[in-house]
Scaffold this motif. Structure first.
Motif, PDB file in Angstrom:
ATOM      1  N   GLN A 153       0.788  -1.018   0.055  1.00  0.00           N
ATOM      2  CA  GLN A 153      -0.071  -0.063   0.133  1.00  0.00           C
ATOM      3  C   GLN A 153       0.781   1.237   0.117  1.00  0.00           C
ATOM      4  OE1 GLN A 153      -2.976  -0.075  -0.630  1.00  0.00           O
ATOM      5  NE2 GLN A 153      -3.501  -2.206  -0.434  1.00  0.00           N
ATOM      6  N   LYS A 154       1.933   1.194   0.740  1.00  0.00           N
ATOM      7  CA  LYS A 154       2.822   2.323   0.720  1.00  0.00           C
ATOM      8  C   LYS A 154       3.502   2.553  -0.686  1.00  0.00           C
ATOM      9  CE  LYS A 154       7.087   3.979   3.089  1.00  0.00           C
ATOM     10  NZ  LYS A 154       7.992   3.820   4.176  1.00  0.00           N
ATOM     11  N   SER A 155       3.964   1.548  -1.394  1.00  0.00           N
ATOM     12  CA  SER A 155       4.608   1.531  -2.713  1.00  0.00           C
ATOM     13  C   SER A 155       3.545   2.140  -3.686  1.00  0.00           C
ATOM     14  CB  SER A 155       5.044   0.151  -2.926  1.00  0.00           C
ATOM     15  OG  SER A 155       5.576   0.196  -4.237  1.00  0.00           O
ATOM     16  N   LEU A 156       2.235   1.655  -3.532  1.00  0.00           N
ATOM     17  CA  LEU A 156       1.284   1.798  -4.522  1.00  0.00           C
ATOM     18  C   LEU A 156       0.872   3.593  -4.244  1.00  0.00           C
ATOM     19  CD1 LEU A 156      -1.110  -1.161  -4.304  1.00  0.00           C
ATOM     20  CD2 LEU A 156       0.186  -0.138  -6.166  1.00  0.00           C
ATOM     21  N   LYS A 157       0.820   3.947  -3.012  1.00  0.00           N
ATOM     22  CA  LYS A 157       0.426   5.283  -2.784  1.00  0.00           C
ATOM     23  C   LYS A 157       1.855   6.103  -3.259  1.00  0.00           C
ATOM     24  CE  LYS A 157      -0.804   8.638   0.922  1.00  0.00           C
ATOM     25  NZ  LYS A 157       0.055   9.843   0.169  1.00  0.00           N
ATOM     26  N   THR A 158       2.973   6.063  -2.969  1.00  0.00           N
ATOM     27  CA  THR A 158       4.043   6.609  -3.551  1.00  0.00           C
ATOM     28  C   THR A 158       4.069   6.814  -5.347  1.00  0.00           C
ATOM     29  OG1 THR A 158       5.452   5.824  -1.952  1.00  0.00           O
ATOM     30  CG2 THR A 158       6.654   6.880  -3.990  1.00  0.00           C
TER      31      THR A 158
END
Length: 425
Positions: A153-158
């Motif tokens: 989720q962190k990677s997708l948000k970035t």
């Protein structure tokens, strides 16, 4: 003197897979030589059974040998980007964009030029598809184990934040030939994944147009043919004498061995999210305990003074990094949580001195064993539910493997705890 069959067999061993010696690869080497006097290393591209495309050494290598040396003129940095056609676009972005986003924009702009780009030989060698998390179906992402899910989720948000920032800049500045290229999510995802899977640490001057955090990254042609191994030992550095980015091996290799580098001490969750692959028996794998799960378990046991104990854990930032990592054992934070939750009111008033004791009290050991059983039961139930849900998903197998790896790590932990319990009897 005629050369016999043995010589021909040895020559065949050195030959790389023909698909890698196509016109694109040959053109890349010619371009690198012509552009900045690149000297090809004693490494040859080859397709290996377990790792796919990689580099094989054609001579024995010893610790200290240089694997690859790439001249500065062949390195794509944010400095190069800010001197390119997309400079005015990037300079007008407010707030400043990340180095990864800037390099992604540059790649797309250069790819749009096709053979007119000075970097076309490098760009034509780049993969067209990736298995990183930005390409996963939503159902597979939702089915990931909690720790991997948070990373995903962190990677997708970035990624989506960067895409939104670039799209907004393009529309505001009206770049006719680039707007359609840069604002196409599929295109931007490709460029983003190229940078994400291939960039290396490379120091560059600070720029007001590039976000300071993570600014020191670059793309280096030819380097991305090297595969990752958690056991590889290398030194990467910019040699100011030769003006080249160099990778030195600290390992020994026999002739015809595949040569590896190490991307970092990444566990399989990190490798999957950022690079799109998993490696068997990864020594950096660990299990991360969620404090929410520990709280749920503690509630079932009606732990005394739980609120006061949680306040201590919160105050001293002990609710994070709750890990079990194979040979390294249980992290200090996790040990602290387990001990504090099992302290009496009297012990709680001097909890720091109680923690300094090396031995595990029987009640803490029993609590930990039951906690691990509690989590393993939940994982077993989750795996049973996942089987039918993930069968038809493209990345369903990777999801199941990550869940199974967590179960395997918990099994190791349980064996260790039971051995400790047996010693205390």
């Amino acid at each position: 003197m005629a050369k016999g069959r043995t010589w021909r067999q040895r020559k065949r061993k050195v030959k790389a897979d023909p698909s890698l010696f196509d016109s694109k690869y040959v053109h890349l080497l010619k371009w690198m030589r012509a552009t900045d006097n690149f000297k090809p290393p004693s490494l040859s591209p080859r397709v290996f059974p377990n790792t796919g495309r990689g580099l094989m050494t054609v001579k024995p290598l010893q610790p200290g040998d240089v694997l690859i040396s790439v001249p500065a003129g062949l390195i794509i940095t944010t400095t190069v980007v800010l001197d390119s056609d997309v400079s005015s676009l990037i300079k007008r972005c407010n707030p400043p964009i990340t180095a990864q986003a800037a390099l992604s924009v540059f790649l797309l702009a250069e790819r749009a030029k096709s053979s007119d780009s000075v970097w076309s030989s490098y760009i034509s060698m780049l993969p067209l598809e990736f298995d990183t998390i930005t390409n996963w179906e939503t159902e597979a992402v939702d089915a990931l184990p909690p720790y991997t899910s948070r990373l995903a989720q962190k990677s997708l948000k970035t990624f989506y934040d960067a895409y939104a920032a670039i799209s907004q800049c393009c529309c505001a500045l009206d770049y006719p030939y680039l707007t359609s290229v840069l604002t196409c999510k599929k295109n931007f995802r490709w460029a983003w994944n190229v940078v994400n899977t291939r960039c290396v640490y490379f120091e560059v001057p600070t720029s007001p147009y590039i976000e300071e955090s993570g600014k020191n990254c670059a793309l280096i042609p030819y380097l991305d043919l090297l595969n990752h191994s958690p056991d590889a030992k290398v030194i990467t550095e910019f040699n100011k004498v030769t003006n080249c980015f160099e990778i030195l091996t600290l390992d020994s290799y026999r002739k015809y061995d595949q040569v590896f580098i190490k991307y970092g001490p990444h566990n399989n969750s990190e490798l999957l999210v950022e690079y799109g692959f998993i490696i068997p028996d990864n020594p950096h794998n660990f299990y991360e305990f969620s404090f929410d799960t520990i709280r749920d378990f503690s509630t079932c046991l009606d732990i005394a003074c739980f609120r006061q104990k949680e306040e201590i854990l919160e105050k001293y930032n002990l609710k994070k990094q709750l890990h079990y990592l194979g040979d390294a054992g249980i992290s200090w934070n996790l040990q602290s949580v387990l001990h504090i939750l099992n302290m009496s009111w009297q012990e709680l008033n001097c909890w720091e001195s109680c923690l300094s004791k090396k031995e595990w009290p029987p009640e803490v050991l029993e609590f930990t064993i039951n906690l691990v059983k509690f989590i393993m039961d939940k994982h077993s139930s989750e795996l049973q539910l996942l089987e039918p849900r993930t069968q038809k998903l493209k990345y369903g197998e990777q999801v199941r493997r990550l869940w199974q790896e967590e179960v395997n790590i918990l099994n190791e932990m349980m064996k260790e705890l039971n051995s400790e319990k047996a010693l205390n009897l």
